[in-house]
Enzyme design. Structure first.
Site, PDB file in Angstrom:
ATOM      1  N   GLN A 201      -5.289   3.941   5.440  1.00 50.08           N
ATOM      2  CA  GLN A 201      -3.893   4.359   5.555  1.00 50.08           C
ATOM      3  C   GLN A 201      -3.887   5.837   5.981  1.00 50.08           C
ATOM      4  O   GLN A 201      -4.048   6.728   5.152  1.00 50.08           O
ATOM      5  CB  GLN A 201      -3.174   4.172   4.225  1.00 50.08           C
ATOM      6  CG  GLN A 201      -3.305   2.748   3.660  1.00 50.08           C
ATOM      7  CD  GLN A 201      -2.578   1.711   4.502  1.00 50.08           C
ATOM      8  OE1 GLN A 201      -1.359   1.702   4.593  1.00 50.08           O
ATOM      9  NE2 GLN A 201      -3.342   0.815   5.131  1.00 50.08           N
ATOM     10  N   ALA A 242       6.947   0.760  -0.170  1.00 50.87           N
ATOM     11  CA  ALA A 242       5.651   0.471   0.449  1.00 50.87           C
ATOM     12  C   ALA A 242       5.480   1.210   1.771  1.00 50.87           C
ATOM     13  O   ALA A 242       6.379   1.906   2.252  1.00 50.87           O
ATOM     14  CB  ALA A 242       5.511  -1.041   0.654  1.00 50.87           C
ATOM     15  N   HIS A 243       4.297   1.011   2.395  1.00 49.16           N
ATOM     16  CA  HIS A 243       3.944   1.759   3.596  1.00 49.16           C
ATOM     17  C   HIS A 243       4.870   1.437   4.768  1.00 49.16           C
ATOM     18  O   HIS A 243       5.338   0.324   4.938  1.00 49.16           O
ATOM     19  CB  HIS A 243       2.487   1.529   3.988  1.00 49.16           C
ATOM     20  CG  HIS A 243       2.102   0.101   4.188  1.00 49.16           C
ATOM     21  ND1 HIS A 243       0.810  -0.307   4.281  1.00 49.16           N
ATOM     22  CD2 HIS A 243       2.830  -1.036   4.323  1.00 49.16           C
ATOM     23  CE1 HIS A 243       0.743  -1.601   4.471  1.00 49.16           C
ATOM     24  NE2 HIS A 243       1.971  -2.075   4.505  1.00 49.16           N
ATOM     25  N   ASN A 244       5.142   2.487   5.553  1.00 52.68           N
ATOM     26  CA  ASN A 244       5.919   2.405   6.789  1.00 52.68           C
ATOM     27  C   ASN A 244       7.383   2.007   6.577  1.00 52.68           C
ATOM     28  O   ASN A 244       8.067   1.599   7.519  1.00 52.68           O
ATOM     29  CB  ASN A 244       5.267   1.441   7.789  1.00 52.68           C
ATOM     30  CG  ASN A 244       3.945   1.964   8.306  1.00 52.68           C
ATOM     31  OD1 ASN A 244       2.889   1.615   7.783  1.00 52.68           O
ATOM     32  ND2 ASN A 244       3.987   2.821   9.304  1.00 52.68           N
ATOM     33  N   SER A 262       7.203  -1.883   5.837  1.00 53.43           N
ATOM     34  CA  SER A 262       7.973  -1.838   7.086  1.00 53.43           C
ATOM     35  C   SER A 262       9.415  -2.306   6.923  1.00 53.43           C
ATOM     36  O   SER A 262      10.029  -2.801   7.876  1.00 53.43           O
ATOM     37  CB  SER A 262       7.277  -2.654   8.183  1.00 53.43           C
ATOM     38  OG  SER A 262       5.990  -2.132   8.446  1.00 53.43           O
TER      39      SER A 262
END
Length: 347
Positions: A201, A242-244, A262
């Site tokens: 990441q 969470a990520h993005n 996302s």
């Protein structure tokens, strides 16, 4: 610190009804008001308490019409709740002005890092190399700030906050105890052997101005690019992003909400507690989500939704009504089935 009704009315552009010299030095709930405290009435569910409260001053809406005599001094303002928030901000700023300004020991500040003016760094804090710090930082004990983090002005980091490398924190941000900013996103690729290989990441987290995150809230760094929390966002305790992901300006989310990777939330959303958002979708500006809802697909137009899976509010309510009727409907169906069987036997 003491304030009179007249002083308060002047600050809020309100009017005094009663003793303009009545003085207060603290705040209280209307049902617990004591002499020397200020309280407010904005929700008429609590109107009964205004006639018995012992508070010295009560903020009320301009259109409030009492039904009985009131012993407290009233300060009439257009919006009592908003006025209370303004007063508490003034009180908090005055209190902060009295806070200590120092770097307590033992703590670690890497060589070359400059702590801005009017700042406080608590004991056992760790500030890594390449960090940029703004003015008026409140960095409480046991905070960790990783390499190359950038932090703006008037930022408060409560005990135990952890900010991983390369993250960016804007101005007027408050991170409550235990927040983790920039931990790895949950990225793993399945292999032919059935194992999971970690996907590095390599992005970061960007938190814009005027954001407040509740205790133990976690914002994951992106796989690439940035996980972004736009200005004015307020997240309650124990939320996870969470990520993005991206959360739009002035969106608020109650405790234990979670976003899968996302997910893009629009501006000015209101999200109840324990809501979950599936990944890779977009939610329209202004959408309101009821508590414990599961949002499994994109919402393209602002709506009020709730349920599992989430659906328009009125559809959900109609469904709940039908569920309550199910035992009665089941009896009716059973009776009809018996009648049909009886008819078949006669034929």
């Amino acid at each position: 610190m003491e304030f009179t009704a007249k002083m308060i009315a002047d600050v809020l552009h309100g009017t005094v009804e009663g003793n303009e010299n009545a003085a207060v030095s603290n705040f209280a709930k209307i049902e617990e008001g004591m002499p020397g405290t200020l309280t407010f009435l904005s929700n008429m569910k609590y109107a009964e308490y205004i006639y018995t409260t012992k508070a010295s001053i009560v903020l009320v809406n301009s259109d409030f019409v009492p039904e009985k005599p009131i012993s407290a001094t009233l300060v009439r303002v257009p919006n009592a709740y908003e006025a209370l928030a303004t007063l508490m901000q003034i009180y908090n700023q005055a209190t902060q002005a009295q806070q200590k300004i120092e770097i307590e020991q033992p703590s670690y500040v890497a060589e070359g890092v400059k702590v801005g003016p009017n700042s406080y760094v608590g004991a056992f804090a760790y500030i890594s190399k390449g960090v940029t710090l703004g003015e008026n930082l409140r960095c409480y004990p046991q905070v960790y700030i990783g390499d190359n983090v950038k932090i703006g002005n008037n930022v408060t980091l409560y005990p135990g906050v952890k900010i991983y490398k390369d993250c960016v924190i804007g101005n007027n941000v408050i991170l409550h105890a235990g927040c983790v900013i920039g931990s790895d996103g949950f990225g793993f690729a399945p292999t032919a052997t059935g194992e999971y290989e970690k996907i590095p990441q390599i992005g970061n987290v960007v938190i814009e101005d005027n954001v407040e995150l509740g205790a133990n809230t976690c914002i994951d760094r992106s796989t690439m690019g940035s996980t972004t929390i736009r200005k004015g966002v307020k997240l309650d305790n124990l939320c996870h992003v969470a990520h993005n992901c991206e959360i739009g300006e002035n969106t608020v989310m109650a405790a234990q909400g979670g976003l899968a990777g996302s997910t893009i939330l629009g501006k000015n959303m209101m999200i109840g507690g324990q809501c979950g958002f599936a990944g890779h979708m977009t939610i329209a500006d202004g959408t309101m989500v009821g508590a414990r809802s599961a949002i499994l697909s994109s919402i393209k137009k602002a709506d009020q939704v709730m349920g599992y899976p989430a659906e328009p509010k009125m559809t959900f309510f109609k469904g709940q009504v039908m569920l309550r009727k199910m035992p009665e409907i089941a009896k009716q169906v059973d009776a009809l089935q018996k009648e049909i069987e009886a008819l078949k036997e006669r034929l």
